[in-house]
Enzyme design. Structure first.
Site, PDB file in Angstrom:
ATOM      1  N   ASP A 180      -3.240   5.343  -1.184  1.00 38.81           N
ATOM      2  CA  ASP A 180      -2.575   6.644  -1.205  1.00 38.81           C
ATOM      3  C   ASP A 180      -3.581   7.762  -0.957  1.00 38.81           C
ATOM      4  OD1 ASP A 180      -0.300   8.540  -2.003  1.00 38.81           O
ATOM      5  OD2 ASP A 180      -1.806   9.017  -3.511  1.00 38.81           O
ATOM      6  N   GLU A 239       0.472   1.406   1.628  1.00 36.87           N
ATOM      7  CA  GLU A 239      -0.671   2.049   0.986  1.00 36.87           C
ATOM      8  C   GLU A 239      -1.657   1.013   0.455  1.00 36.87           C
ATOM      9  OE1 GLU A 239       1.235   6.276  -0.546  1.00 36.87           O
ATOM     10  OE2 GLU A 239       1.249   4.568  -1.903  1.00 36.87           O
TER      11      GLU A 239
END
Length: 226
Positions: free
Chosen positions: A44, A116
């Site tokens: 992320d 992610e």
């Protein structure tokens, strides 16, 4: 590593030296304590940094707010889930029995988290330059399609404004399917317009998300028409 995950490596463009890292990135928390949540945390941060830099360089005159909105549209769960579907990541996920039964391999949040986590895994398996190269390749078309004029507008609004500017009627959205348990439903919506050869289709964990995806697909087609 089985054939389907080897094929995923080829689609991603990265041959993992540490196959265990890829396996971990594809393992949902429903499988137990050893899962992809930590890699998701790392990925992320990485995708936000990489996309932020790309937008900073692409739009030298843009203000902070404009860049923030563009980045948010590119790194949000809906966009990450689209990337996951393009690579058929759902077919490779390791899910617990409950998630398997409820169709977790299609769920937007699970797909987005897996992307992610894979970004984090690629970074750990290689280096920042390699990770950045992959992410920018995955996002190349999306970054090129961004514009400051669209930085605050969702796909439905953009589609409406495009059609109105050409003096056409507005599109018609209709829900064609709902699957899954009440807590994990997947909605399918069609977007129809006379300019489209056939309705575009969107899926999402809510009707709104599905409509936005269908509108985005319609935009991609109608934007090419004169």
């Amino acid at each position: 590593m089985d054939l389907i995950k080897s094929q995923l490596e080829r689609r991603l463009g990265h041959d993992f030296k540490d196959k265990g890292l890829m396996e971990l990135a594809l393992t949902h928390r429903s499988c137990g304590n050893r899962n992809n949540e930590r890699l998701e945390f790392l990925g992320d941060s990485l995708v936000n940094l990489i996309i932020a830099e790309a937008l900073f360089l692409r739009f030298p005159e843009a203000k902070e707010g404009q860049l923030s909105r563009l980045r948010a549209s590119l790194v949000k769960g809906e966009t990450l889930a689209k990337v996951a579907r393009e690579f058929a990541i759902g077919d490779c996920l390791n899910l617990g029995s409950g998630e398997l039964k409820s169709g977790g391999f299609r769920r937007e949040s699970i797909l987005a988290d897996a992307v992610e986590a894979l970004i984090g895994a690629i970074y750990l398996d290689s280096d920042m330059d390699n990770c950045k190269t992959h992410v920018l390749r995955w996002y190349h078309a999306r970054i090129n399609e961004t514009s400051l004029e669209k930085s605050g507008k969702d796909p439905k609004t953009q589609l409406q404004e495009l059609l109105q500017s050409r003096k056409h009627a507005l599109p018609v959205y209709s829900m064609s399917d709902v699957k899954g348990e009440a807590h994990a439903q997947v909605f399918t919506v069609e977007c129809a317009h006379k300019l489209l050869a056939k309705p575009t289709v969107g899926e999402g964990s809510s009707r709104r998300q599905a409509e936005q995806q269908a509108a985005s697909e319609a935009l991609a087609l109608l934007g090419e028409l004169k």
